[in-house]
Design a protein around this motif. Structure first.
Motif, PDB file in Angstrom:
ATOM      1  N   ASP A   1      -3.390   3.025  11.394  1.00  0.00           N
ATOM      2  CA  ASP A   1      -2.006   2.620  11.179  1.00  0.00           C
ATOM      3  C   ASP A   1      -1.925   1.122  10.921  1.00  0.00           C
ATOM      4  OD1 ASP A   1       0.767   2.404  11.093  1.00  0.00           O
ATOM      5  OD2 ASP A   1       1.033   2.637  13.253  1.00  0.00           O
ATOM      6  N   VAL A   2      -1.164   0.756   9.898  1.00  0.00           N
ATOM      7  CA  VAL A   2      -0.795  -0.631   9.642  1.00  0.00           C
ATOM      8  C   VAL A   2       0.721  -0.675   9.755  1.00  0.00           C
ATOM      9  CG1 VAL A   2      -0.763  -2.504   7.957  1.00  0.00           C
ATOM     10  CG2 VAL A   2      -2.763  -1.005   8.104  1.00  0.00           C
ATOM     11  N   ARG A   3       1.238  -1.454  10.677  1.00  0.00           N
ATOM     12  CA  ARG A   3       2.680  -1.522  10.875  1.00  0.00           C
ATOM     13  C   ARG A   3       3.351  -2.159   9.663  1.00  0.00           C
ATOM     14  NH1 ARG A   3       2.956  -0.338  16.509  1.00  0.00           N
ATOM     15  NH2 ARG A   3       1.516   1.422  16.504  1.00  0.00           N
ATOM     16  N   GLY A   4       4.596  -1.776   9.431  1.00  0.00           N
ATOM     17  CA  GLY A   4       5.311  -2.176   8.232  1.00  0.00           C
ATOM     18  C   GLY A   4       5.485  -3.672   8.055  1.00  0.00           C
ATOM     19  N   SER A   5       5.571  -4.416   9.145  1.00  0.00           N
ATOM     20  CA  SER A   5       5.779  -5.865   9.021  1.00  0.00           C
ATOM     21  C   SER A   5       4.481  -6.636   8.825  1.00  0.00           C
ATOM     22  CB  SER A   5       6.524  -6.402  10.245  1.00  0.00           C
ATOM     23  OG  SER A   5       5.757  -6.181  11.413  1.00  0.00           O
ATOM     24  N   ALA A   6       3.339  -5.943   8.851  1.00  0.00           N
ATOM     25  CA  ALA A   6       2.058  -6.601   8.573  1.00  0.00           C
ATOM     26  C   ALA A   6       1.973  -6.915   7.087  1.00  0.00           C
ATOM     27  CB  ALA A   6       0.906  -5.700   8.993  1.00  0.00           C
ATOM     28  N   LYS A   7       1.174  -7.928   6.737  1.00  0.00           N
ATOM     29  CA  LYS A   7       0.959  -8.296   5.346  1.00  0.00           C
ATOM     30  C   LYS A   7      -0.515  -8.081   5.018  1.00  0.00           C
ATOM     31  CE  LYS A   7       4.196 -12.071   5.747  1.00  0.00           C
ATOM     32  NZ  LYS A   7       4.265 -13.518   5.828  1.00  0.00           N
ATOM     33  N   VAL A   8      -0.782  -7.250   4.024  1.00  0.00           N
ATOM     34  CA  VAL A   8      -2.150  -7.022   3.565  1.00  0.00           C
ATOM     35  C   VAL A   8      -2.263  -7.662   2.194  1.00  0.00           C
ATOM     36  CG1 VAL A   8      -3.897  -5.308   2.987  1.00  0.00           C
ATOM     37  CG2 VAL A   8      -2.321  -4.881   4.885  1.00  0.00           C
ATOM     38  N   TRP A   9      -3.091  -8.679   2.074  1.00  0.00           N
ATOM     39  CA  TRP A   9      -3.193  -9.466   0.855  1.00  0.00           C
ATOM     40  C   TRP A   9      -3.769  -8.665  -0.313  1.00  0.00           C
ATOM     41  CZ3 TRP A   9      -7.130 -11.920  -2.096  1.00  0.00           C
ATOM     42  CH2 TRP A   9      -6.696 -12.985  -2.877  1.00  0.00           C
ATOM     43  N   TYR A  10      -4.858  -7.906  -0.077  1.00  0.00           N
ATOM     44  CA  TYR A  10      -5.506  -7.118  -1.131  1.00  0.00           C
ATOM     45  C   TYR A  10      -6.039  -5.843  -0.497  1.00  0.00           C
ATOM     46  CZ  TYR A  10      -8.378  -6.143  -5.273  1.00  0.00           C
ATOM     47  OH  TYR A  10      -8.934  -5.573  -6.386  1.00  0.00           O
ATOM     48  N   PRO A  11      -5.311  -4.733  -0.609  1.00  0.00           N
ATOM     49  CA  PRO A  11      -5.657  -3.498   0.097  1.00  0.00           C
ATOM     50  C   PRO A  11      -7.059  -2.963  -0.174  1.00  0.00           C
ATOM     51  CG  PRO A  11      -3.475  -3.321  -0.855  1.00  0.00           C
ATOM     52  CD  PRO A  11      -4.067  -4.584  -1.372  1.00  0.00           C
ATOM     53  N   ALA A  12      -7.591  -3.166  -1.378  1.00  0.00           N
ATOM     54  CA  ALA A  12      -8.915  -2.628  -1.710  1.00  0.00           C
ATOM     55  C   ALA A  12     -10.023  -3.204  -0.836  1.00  0.00           C
ATOM     56  CB  ALA A  12      -9.231  -2.859  -3.187  1.00  0.00           C
ATOM     57  N   HIS A  13      -9.759  -4.312  -0.144  1.00  0.00           N
ATOM     58  CA  HIS A  13     -10.754  -4.902   0.746  1.00  0.00           C
ATOM     59  C   HIS A  13     -10.538  -4.518   2.216  1.00  0.00           C
ATOM     60  CE1 HIS A  13     -11.864  -8.389  -2.197  1.00  0.00           C
ATOM     61  NE2 HIS A  13     -12.409  -7.229  -2.541  1.00  0.00           N
ATOM     62  N   LEU A  14      -9.659  -3.565   2.472  1.00  0.00           N
ATOM     63  CA  LEU A  14      -9.375  -3.146   3.844  1.00  0.00           C
ATOM     64  C   LEU A  14      -9.977  -1.768   4.112  1.00  0.00           C
ATOM     65  CD1 LEU A  14      -7.916  -3.569   6.571  1.00  0.00           C
ATOM     66  CD2 LEU A  14      -5.900  -2.509   5.524  1.00  0.00           C
ATOM     67  N   GLU A  15     -10.703  -1.659   5.222  1.00  0.00           N
ATOM     68  CA  GLU A  15     -11.246  -0.377   5.671  1.00  0.00           C
ATOM     69  C   GLU A  15     -10.912  -0.210   7.153  1.00  0.00           C
ATOM     70  OE1 GLU A  15     -15.503   1.972   6.209  1.00  0.00           O
ATOM     71  OE2 GLU A  15     -15.434   0.124   5.049  1.00  0.00           O
ATOM     72  N   MET A  16     -10.213   0.894   7.460  1.00  0.00           N
ATOM     73  CA  MET A  16      -9.836   1.156   8.848  1.00  0.00           C
ATOM     74  C   MET A  16     -10.361   2.523   9.266  1.00  0.00           C
ATOM     75  SD  MET A  16      -5.980  -0.418   8.981  1.00  0.00           S
ATOM     76  CE  MET A  16      -5.825  -0.134  10.741  1.00  0.00           C
TER      77      MET A  16
END
Length: 188
Positions: A64-79
């Protein structure tokens, strides 16, 4: 982005730091996240996962990523499964950011996977991945710097500043983060 990537993208010659494709994806991503997810309540985490996946993030079930979080470039995120990024977190994913199983990144944390090479005249961008191990906790308003590896079960105390290699099942606090004590291990 490594220094080599920066040179190839034109930064070494004074050009842009990121490819046109990267910049276009981010230009599209930011308003879509704000409009499509920024307002969503906690319970809509499947929708937010869907949006992140649509832009290349690797999102395991239950993450889960909460709505108020900021993800700069999603392709570099792995959860991984059950990992959570709390409200107001800044995921500055110039480089890969990996968050392990059931790890928690609390409110207001800044995960910064990019820096500058200050030994060059143009301060070229350098991406360095961040890895947060399973069952780790990065507490409120902490800063996790480029290239940091937080071991399984480690705790980074509130407002701590973490760089380098943080050992598993260890509690850290302060600026720079220093060992406070060992954490009791539990079965995972």
């Amino acid at each position: 982005m490594t220094i080599l990537d920066a040179r190839q993208s034109g930064l070494a010659n004074g050009g842009p730091s990121f490819s046109l494709g990267n910049r276009l994806v981010r230009a599209l991503w930011i308003p879509i996240w704000r409009i499509g997810a920024g307002w969503t309540p906690r319970q809509l985490h499947p929708w937010r996962r869907f949006l992140l996946r649509a832009f290349g993030a690797k999102m395991a079930p239950g993450s889960d990523v909460r709505g108020s979080a900021k993800v700069w470039y999603p392709a570099h995120l792995e959860m991984h499964e059950g990992a959570i990024i709390g409200p107001g977190v800044n995921v500055y994913s110039m480089g890969r950011i990996t968050i392990g199983r059931k790890a928690l990144v609390s409110q207001g944390v800044h995960l910064c996977a990019g820096t500058h090479d200050f030994d060059t005249p143009l301060f070229q961008l350098v991406a360095k991945p961040i890895t947060i191990g399973a069952h780790a906790w990065v507490a409120a308003e902490s800063f996790v710097g480029p290239g940091t590896r937080i071991g399984e079960g480690a705790v980074v105390g509130a407002r701590a500043v973490a760089f380098g290699e943080l050992q598993p099942w260890t509690v850290y606090s302060g600026n720079p983060a220093r060992v406070i004590r060992q954490r009791r291990r539990f079965e995972i």
